[in-house]
Write a protein that holds these residues in place. Structure first.
Motif, PDB file in Angstrom:
ATOM      1  N   VAL A 157     -10.866   2.118  -7.226  1.00 25.33           N
ATOM      2  CA  VAL A 157     -11.328   2.486  -8.169  1.00 25.33           C
ATOM      3  C   VAL A 157     -10.139   1.532  -9.299  1.00 25.33           C
ATOM      4  CG1 VAL A 157     -10.851   4.743  -9.438  1.00 25.33           C
ATOM      5  CG2 VAL A 157     -11.338   5.282  -6.960  1.00 25.33           C
ATOM      6  N   GLU A 158     -10.533   1.746  -9.659  1.00 24.38           N
ATOM      7  CA  GLU A 158      -9.623   0.749 -10.612  1.00 24.38           C
ATOM      8  C   GLU A 158      -9.990   0.865 -12.482  1.00 24.38           C
ATOM      9  OE1 GLU A 158     -11.427  -2.797  -7.982  1.00 24.38           O
ATOM     10  OE2 GLU A 158     -12.130  -2.887  -9.927  1.00 24.38           O
ATOM     11  N   TRP A 159      -9.239   0.707 -13.280  1.00 26.02           N
ATOM     12  CA  TRP A 159      -9.095   1.031 -14.430  1.00 26.02           C
ATOM     13  C   TRP A 159      -8.459  -0.631 -15.405  1.00 26.02           C
ATOM     14  CZ3 TRP A 159      -6.171   2.669 -10.491  1.00 26.02           C
ATOM     15  CH2 TRP A 159      -4.407   2.850 -11.157  1.00 26.02           C
ATOM     16  N   GLY A 160      -9.115  -0.289 -16.776  1.00 34.47           N
ATOM     17  CA  GLY A 160      -8.725  -1.174 -17.368  1.00 34.47           C
ATOM     18  C   GLY A 160      -7.526  -1.747 -17.965  1.00 34.47           C
ATOM     19  N   GLY A 161      -7.147  -3.516 -17.885  1.00 33.51           N
ATOM     20  CA  GLY A 161      -6.122  -3.449 -18.564  1.00 33.51           C
ATOM     21  C   GLY A 161      -4.853  -3.906 -17.020  1.00 33.51           C
ATOM     22  N   THR A 162      -5.890  -3.656 -15.992  1.00 37.02           N
ATOM     23  CA  THR A 162      -4.655  -4.463 -14.947  1.00 37.02           C
ATOM     24  C   THR A 162      -5.320  -5.668 -13.881  1.00 37.02           C
ATOM     25  OG1 THR A 162      -6.440  -2.622 -13.559  1.00 37.02           O
ATOM     26  CG2 THR A 162      -4.088  -2.137 -14.088  1.00 37.02           C
ATOM     27  N   VAL A 218      -9.196  13.493   2.538  1.00 35.37           N
ATOM     28  CA  VAL A 218      -9.080  12.438   1.908  1.00 35.37           C
ATOM     29  C   VAL A 218      -7.540  11.820   2.137  1.00 35.37           C
ATOM     30  CG1 VAL A 218      -9.539  11.325  -0.430  1.00 35.37           C
ATOM     31  CG2 VAL A 218     -11.296  13.533   0.105  1.00 35.37           C
ATOM     32  N   ASN A 219      -7.640  10.296   1.739  1.00 36.52           N
ATOM     33  CA  ASN A 219      -6.436   9.789   1.677  1.00 36.52           C
ATOM     34  C   ASN A 219      -6.082   8.635   0.684  1.00 36.52           C
ATOM     35  OD1 ASN A 219      -3.493   9.419   3.668  1.00 36.52           O
ATOM     36  ND2 ASN A 219      -4.615   7.283   3.339  1.00 36.52           N
ATOM     37  N   LEU A 220      -5.658   9.005  -0.266  1.00 38.89           N
ATOM     38  CA  LEU A 220      -5.077   8.075  -1.947  1.00 38.89           C
ATOM     39  C   LEU A 220      -4.484   7.577  -1.481  1.00 38.89           C
ATOM     40  CD1 LEU A 220      -7.338   7.727  -4.134  1.00 38.89           C
ATOM     41  CD2 LEU A 220      -4.994   9.169  -5.273  1.00 38.89           C
ATOM     42  N   ARG A 249       0.589  -1.288   0.141  1.00 36.94           N
ATOM     43  CA  ARG A 249      -0.092   0.141   0.442  1.00 36.94           C
ATOM     44  C   ARG A 249       0.814   1.609  -0.264  1.00 36.94           C
ATOM     45  NH1 ARG A 249      -5.240  -1.141   1.605  1.00 36.94           N
ATOM     46  NH2 ARG A 249      -5.626   1.558   2.799  1.00 36.94           N
ATOM     47  N   VAL A 250       0.838   1.537  -0.575  1.00 36.40           N
ATOM     48  CA  VAL A 250       1.815   2.925  -1.486  1.00 36.40           C
ATOM     49  C   VAL A 250       1.311   4.583  -0.800  1.00 36.40           C
ATOM     50  CG1 VAL A 250       3.245   4.074  -2.216  1.00 36.40           C
ATOM     51  CG2 VAL A 250       3.287   1.550  -3.249  1.00 36.40           C
ATOM     52  N   HIS A 251       0.910   4.925  -0.188  1.00 33.44           N
ATOM     53  CA  HIS A 251       0.387   6.874   0.072  1.00 33.44           C
ATOM     54  C   HIS A 251       1.301   7.429  -1.028  1.00 33.44           C
ATOM     55  CE1 HIS A 251      -0.052  11.141   1.489  1.00 33.44           C
ATOM     56  NE2 HIS A 251      -1.249  10.464   2.297  1.00 33.44           N
ATOM     57  N   VAL A 252      -0.124   8.201  -1.513  1.00 35.05           N
ATOM     58  CA  VAL A 252      -0.282   9.170  -2.845  1.00 35.05           C
ATOM     59  C   VAL A 252       0.127  10.164  -2.513  1.00 35.05           C
ATOM     60  CG1 VAL A 252      -0.604   9.495  -5.433  1.00 35.05           C
ATOM     61  CG2 VAL A 252      -0.565   6.772  -4.349  1.00 35.05           C
ATOM     62  N   LEU A 253      -1.264  10.416  -1.896  1.00 36.10           N
ATOM     63  CA  LEU A 253      -1.487  11.988  -1.861  1.00 36.10           C
ATOM     64  C   LEU A 253      -2.468  12.431  -0.968  1.00 36.10           C
ATOM     65  CD1 LEU A 253      -1.433  14.289  -2.382  1.00 36.10           C
ATOM     66  CD2 LEU A 253      -3.368  14.268  -4.318  1.00 36.10           C
ATOM     67  N   SER A 254      -2.226  13.543   0.417  1.00 33.79           N
ATOM     68  CA  SER A 254      -3.835  13.737   1.347  1.00 33.79           C
ATOM     69  C   SER A 254      -4.343  15.248   0.940  1.00 33.79           C
ATOM     70  CB  SER A 254      -3.116  13.353   2.813  1.00 33.79           C
ATOM     71  OG  SER A 254      -3.040  12.326   2.905  1.00 33.79           O
ATOM     72  N   ALA A 255      -5.111  15.572   0.927  1.00 40.77           N
ATOM     73  CA  ALA A 255      -6.224  16.553   0.814  1.00 40.77           C
ATOM     74  C   ALA A 255      -7.708  16.510   1.009  1.00 40.77           C
ATOM     75  CB  ALA A 255      -5.419  16.989  -0.875  1.00 40.77           C
ATOM     76  N   ASP A 256      -7.220  17.969   0.754  1.00 41.94           N
ATOM     77  CA  ASP A 256      -9.480  18.155   0.347  1.00 41.94           C
ATOM     78  C   ASP A 256      -9.924  17.693  -0.654  1.00 41.94           C
ATOM     79  OD1 ASP A 256      -9.111  19.053   3.391  1.00 41.94           O
ATOM     80  OD2 ASP A 256      -8.153  21.132   2.879  1.00 41.94           O
ATOM     81  N   VAL A 298      -6.487   2.126  -7.036  1.00 36.70           N
ATOM     82  CA  VAL A 298      -6.281   3.372  -6.165  1.00 36.70           C
ATOM     83  C   VAL A 298      -7.541   3.132  -4.924  1.00 36.70           C
ATOM     84  CG1 VAL A 298      -5.062   4.932  -7.752  1.00 36.70           C
ATOM     85  CG2 VAL A 298      -7.259   5.096  -7.223  1.00 36.70           C
ATOM     86  N   VAL A 299      -7.342   3.548  -3.433  1.00 35.71           N
ATOM     87  CA  VAL A 299      -8.130   3.571  -2.724  1.00 35.71           C
ATOM     88  C   VAL A 299      -8.394   4.546  -1.695  1.00 35.71           C
ATOM     89  CG1 VAL A 299      -8.239   1.980  -0.787  1.00 35.71           C
ATOM     90  CG2 VAL A 299      -7.509   0.979  -2.521  1.00 35.71           C
ATOM     91  N   ALA A 300      -8.751   4.870  -1.103  1.00 41.61           N
ATOM     92  CA  ALA A 300      -9.212   6.095  -0.688  1.00 41.61           C
ATOM     93  C   ALA A 300     -11.093   6.328   0.350  1.00 41.61           C
ATOM     94  CB  ALA A 300     -10.744   7.499  -1.643  1.00 41.61           C
TER      95      ALA A 300
END
Length: 421
Positions: free
Chosen positions: A152-157, A196-198, A91-98, A187-189
């Motif tokens: 949240v997912e996208w195709g080809g993964t 919001v922690n992504l 689990r890799v932290h990407v971003l925390s923001a409003d 990604v998981v939020a």
């Protein structure tokens, strides 16, 4: 001589070479220290414990294998193939923001309480104003969906193999100011500390390492493989537990390891796709089954534990002992000679450097009113062991080399001189 200065002492150097290999260097500056600065000369960049990346480059250029590189910097730890968490995610932290914007290159799907929703338009993630524990996903058509965990997912993964292949871009995902594009995982939020922690969930042994941007992909293959081994070992140790402050195992920044996702894997200059060299180096340290899932991976071990494979840019000629830098003794993180890091084969821009430190910064570093003289000793690793500053009132303060580096912002503790500028 600086304007307005009436008195200046010259440089006085005292050398005492004993069995400890310690030498003492005293640098004296003007008595009136106000409005002056110091020129610090040194070598190397980083904390100095473990593998020197430029050293690894020089060793590889000289024909050494990745295992020989690892043995040099981490011995008696050793490279070993293991099935430990072989196919597991990190689990890799990407971003925390409003507010976080997700931009698909093709199609996204979001798992909601009303079922799976697909969209080709950007998605906005915010904290639900009606429930501060939930994430509110706003789709391009205006529809809103609230949930405690937004997947949240996208195709080809691996999460949506049958979907239309694409990538996901988070505009501020790289360092909070640059776009981060992901080609693997999902990604998981969630909501953490009111924001919001992504995080992105990726398979550790290949998908995550493909995006690690800690060494130029143009470097020799054996150096790249040594970096892959060190990075994997670091991540393996971190996956033992989830950090509550980020709901993650690792950060995507250098507080863990720098992760740039698809940008690293797809890096291209002209007709040369450098990213392929890095991916090949990662894959050279893996064994996968017929479906492409890792079953074994090489990492660095000491006894029955994965080694704490710390690394940094370059040394000043010797690596440093963990006990001297962090206060804890580690059998495989001891000081070792490192002529490779400062050799011509390394191409190291920091084989020598000069840095200017202001009087204000120097005084703050030593917690003194001002600094008129500096005296330091170096250990067998050639880095500062202790450095003492003296004020115009005769007060003194002593720091370790690590503290001096941190407080003044110089590149390393491998300092050869500090003189008044």
């Amino acid at each position: 001589m600086a304007e307005g200065t009436t008195t200046q002492w010259g440089l006085r150097t005292e050398n005492a070479h004993g069995l400890t290999g310690t030498k003492t260097i005293a640098t004296w500056t003007r008595k009136a220290a106000r409005n002056t600065s110091f020129t610090v000369t040194g070598s190397g960049w980083g904390h100095g414990v473990g593998m020197s990346q430029y050293g690894a480059r020089a060793m590889a250029a000289g024909g050494k294998s990745s295992e020989q590189i690892i043995d040099h910097y981490y011995g008696p730890a050793e490279v070993r193939a293991s099935s430990l968490r072989a196919g597991n995610n990190v689990r890799v932290h990407v971003l925390s923001a409003d507010s976080i914007r997700l931009e698909p290159s093709n199609t996204l799907r979001i798992h909601t309480a009303q079922g799976v929703k697909q969209t080709t338009e950007p998605v906005r993630l915010t904290v639900d104003p009606n429930n501060s524990r939930r994430v509110l996903a706003t789709l391009g058509n205006g529809n809103k969906h609230a949930m405690e965990t937004a997947n949240v997912e996208w195709g080809g993964t691996r999460y949506w193999l049958s979907g239309p292949s694409g990538t996901l871009t988070i505009p501020q995902g790289d360092g909070g100011s640059r776009p981060l594009t992901l080609a693997h995982g999902r990604v998981v939020a969630t909501v953490v500390s009111g924001k919001v922690n992504l995080i992105t969930e990726l398979r550790l042994n290949d998908e995550y390492l493909y995006g690690i941007a800690e060494m130029p992909s143009s470097w020799p293959a054996e150096a790249l493989q040594a970096q892959a081994l060190a990075s994997r070992s670091y991540a393996l140790r971190q996956t033992a537990s989830v950090k509550s402050e980020c709901d993650c195992h690792v950060w995507d920044e250098i507080r863990s390891q720098k992760f740039t996702g698809w940008a690293k894997e797809s890096e291209t200059t002209g007709s040369t796709r450098w990213g392929d060299r890095w991916v090949k180096a990662v894959d050279a340290t893996l064994t996968k089954n017929s479906s492409g899932t890792p079953t074994q991976a090489q990492s660095i071990w000491y006894g029955n534990l994965v080694a704490d494979a710390t690394y940094y840019s370059s040394s000043g000629g010797s690596t440093r002992d963990a006990a001297d830098v962090w206060g804890n003794s580690v059998a495989y993180l001891t000081s070792k000679r490192d002529p490779y890091s400062v050799s011509s084969a390394a191409g190291n821009p920091n084989a020598s450097w000069v840095s200017t430190v202001s009087q204000t910064t120097m005084a703050r570093a030593f917690n003194l009113k001002d600094v008129v003289s500096v005296r330091f000793t170096t250990g067998k690793d050639q880095a500062i062991a202790r450095i003492t500053g003296t004020s115009s009132q005769g007060d003194t303060s002593t720091l370790t080399g690590t503290q001096f580096r941190s407080r003044t912002g110089v590149k390393s503790a491998w300092v050869s001189s500090v003189v008044s500028a």
